[in-house]
Write an enzyme that holds these catalytic residues in place. Sequence first.
Site, PDB file in Angstrom:
ATOM      1  NE  ARG A  10      -4.000  -2.236   1.814  1.00 25.61           N
ATOM      2  CZ  ARG A  10      -5.156  -2.363   2.437  1.00 25.61           C
ATOM      3  NH1 ARG A  10      -5.579  -1.413   3.234  1.00 25.61           N
ATOM      4  NH2 ARG A  10      -5.902  -3.427   2.274  1.00 25.61           N
ATOM      5  CG  ASP A  22     -16.016   4.389   4.880  1.00 29.22           C
ATOM      6  OD1 ASP A  22     -16.490   3.252   5.024  1.00 29.22           O
ATOM      7  OD2 ASP A  22     -14.781   4.619   4.881  1.00 29.22           O
TER       8      ASP A  22
HETATM    9  C1  LIG Z   1     -14.524  -3.903   5.969  1.00 33.06           C
HETATM   10  S1  LIG Z   1     -15.403  -2.432   5.590  1.00 33.06           S
HETATM   11  C2  LIG Z   1     -16.993  -2.852   6.228  1.00 33.06           C
HETATM   12  C3  LIG Z   1     -18.112  -2.307   5.380  1.00 33.06           C
HETATM   13  C4  LIG Z   1     -19.529  -2.657   5.832  1.00 33.06           C
HETATM   14  N1  LIG Z   1     -19.848  -2.035   7.104  1.00 33.06           N
HETATM   15  C5  LIG Z   1     -19.734  -4.141   5.917  1.00 33.06           C
HETATM   16  O1  LIG Z   1     -19.949  -4.685   7.009  1.00 33.06           O
HETATM   17  O2  LIG Z   1     -19.693  -4.796   4.865  1.00 33.06           O
HETATM   18  C6  LIG Z   1     -14.756  -1.309   6.822  1.00 33.06           C
HETATM   19  C7  LIG Z   1     -14.998   0.158   6.494  1.00 33.06           C
HETATM   20  O3  LIG Z   1     -14.692   0.938   7.648  1.00 33.06           O
HETATM   21  C8  LIG Z   1     -14.117   2.152   7.235  1.00 33.06           C
HETATM   22  N2  LIG Z   1     -13.363   2.761   8.335  1.00 33.06           N
HETATM   23  C9  LIG Z   1     -12.163   2.395   8.832  1.00 33.06           C
HETATM   24  N3  LIG Z   1     -11.772   3.238   9.804  1.00 33.06           N
HETATM   25  C10 LIG Z   1     -12.757   4.154   9.940  1.00 33.06           C
HETATM   26  C11 LIG Z   1     -12.935   5.291  10.784  1.00 33.06           C
HETATM   27  N4  LIG Z   1     -12.011   5.655  11.680  1.00 33.06           N
HETATM   28  N5  LIG Z   1     -14.061   6.014  10.646  1.00 33.06           N
HETATM   29  C12 LIG Z   1     -15.014   5.664   9.730  1.00 33.06           C
HETATM   30  N6  LIG Z   1     -14.886   4.614   8.891  1.00 33.06           N
HETATM   31  C13 LIG Z   1     -13.771   3.864   9.001  1.00 33.06           C
HETATM   32  C14 LIG Z   1     -13.244   1.752   6.042  1.00 33.06           C
HETATM   33  O4  LIG Z   1     -12.945   2.841   5.208  1.00 33.06           O
HETATM   34  C15 LIG Z   1     -14.106   0.675   5.370  1.00 33.06           C
HETATM   35  O5  LIG Z   1     -14.844   1.200   4.309  1.00 33.06           O
END
Ligand SMILES: C[S@@+](CC[C@H](N)C(=O)[O-])C[C@H]1O[C@@H](n2cnc3c(N)ncnc32)[C@H](O)[C@@H]1O
Length: 280
Positions: free
Chosen positions: A34, A139
Amino acid sequence: MQDTIHLHDKVKEILYSLTGITLNDNKDIMIANRLQKLKRDTKFDGNLDDLLVAVEQGRFVTEFINSFTTNKTHFFREDFHFVDLRDRVLPQFAQSGKEIKMYCSASSTGEEPYSMAMTVAEVSETLGSRIKASILATDIDTNVLQYAADGIYRYAKSSKEFPDWIKPQKYFKRRVQKNLASEEILIKVKDDLKKMITFGVLNLSDSSYPFERHEFDVIFCRNVLIYFSDVDQNKILKRLFKHLKIGGTLYLGHSESPQDLINYVTRAGQNIFVKNKDID
Ligand SMILES: C[S@@+](CC[C@H](N)C(=O)[O-])C[C@H]1O[C@@H](n2cnc3c(N)ncnc32)[C@H](O)[C@@H]1O
């Protein structure tokens, strides 16, 4: 070797301070890949150490955050949550005529909030009364939010992504696109569904959220807490909980737990929690 360890520790430190995400020790290959991608995307022409110094000085912060989030998701992931929304929660709103306010706190590329919206549309149709619903989807990653707002997805006809009770053709338009694998098509979310959702940026590690106390009837916080330490998970949950109404429902991901909220909720199903009192 020492340099790589130092570099990766720096990434972890910056990522934690910007997002609250804690990367485990076994993430060296992921970090290396990354970082290289970040260097290419930003067209930064110094070395990786200098790139991280630039991020610390406030350059490429958005690109850095977007590079280190993990966005895996799909429509109707953990579909029993949508079944609960369909059978237990939404009928109450169809009956009362009150608006239901829902919050999707880590919406990634949009499949989760669109699944919530499809569930609302489905219940409205089945019960013959249009449920008034608003869904806020946030997000931290601005790239996935743009993708979600565009609402265009690849769909393999053979996939089992949608449960039997959802007919995707009701909610998506087909888009013609060359150069896709033969069984794949592009589908675009129809406007009726889009209208229910507002997308925005929010960092869950912020010390407070810009919502009213008891603002939401439903909060989805799924498969995001796993990226935080136990202590930080607890803090996020308590902050979110303030904005959930008494009687409102919190949905968590399959390996996430309600931590200190446990005495303030009633379990309504697998990682489904109904708030019965405020924590403070
Ligand atoms: C694995 S995805 C899960 C998506 C969905 N909630 C699901 O269960 O399929 C995790 C998401 O959390 C977001 N994320 C990570 N850290 C975060 C933060 N500090 N605040 C808000 N979103 C965050 C990431 O950008 C990502 O899109």
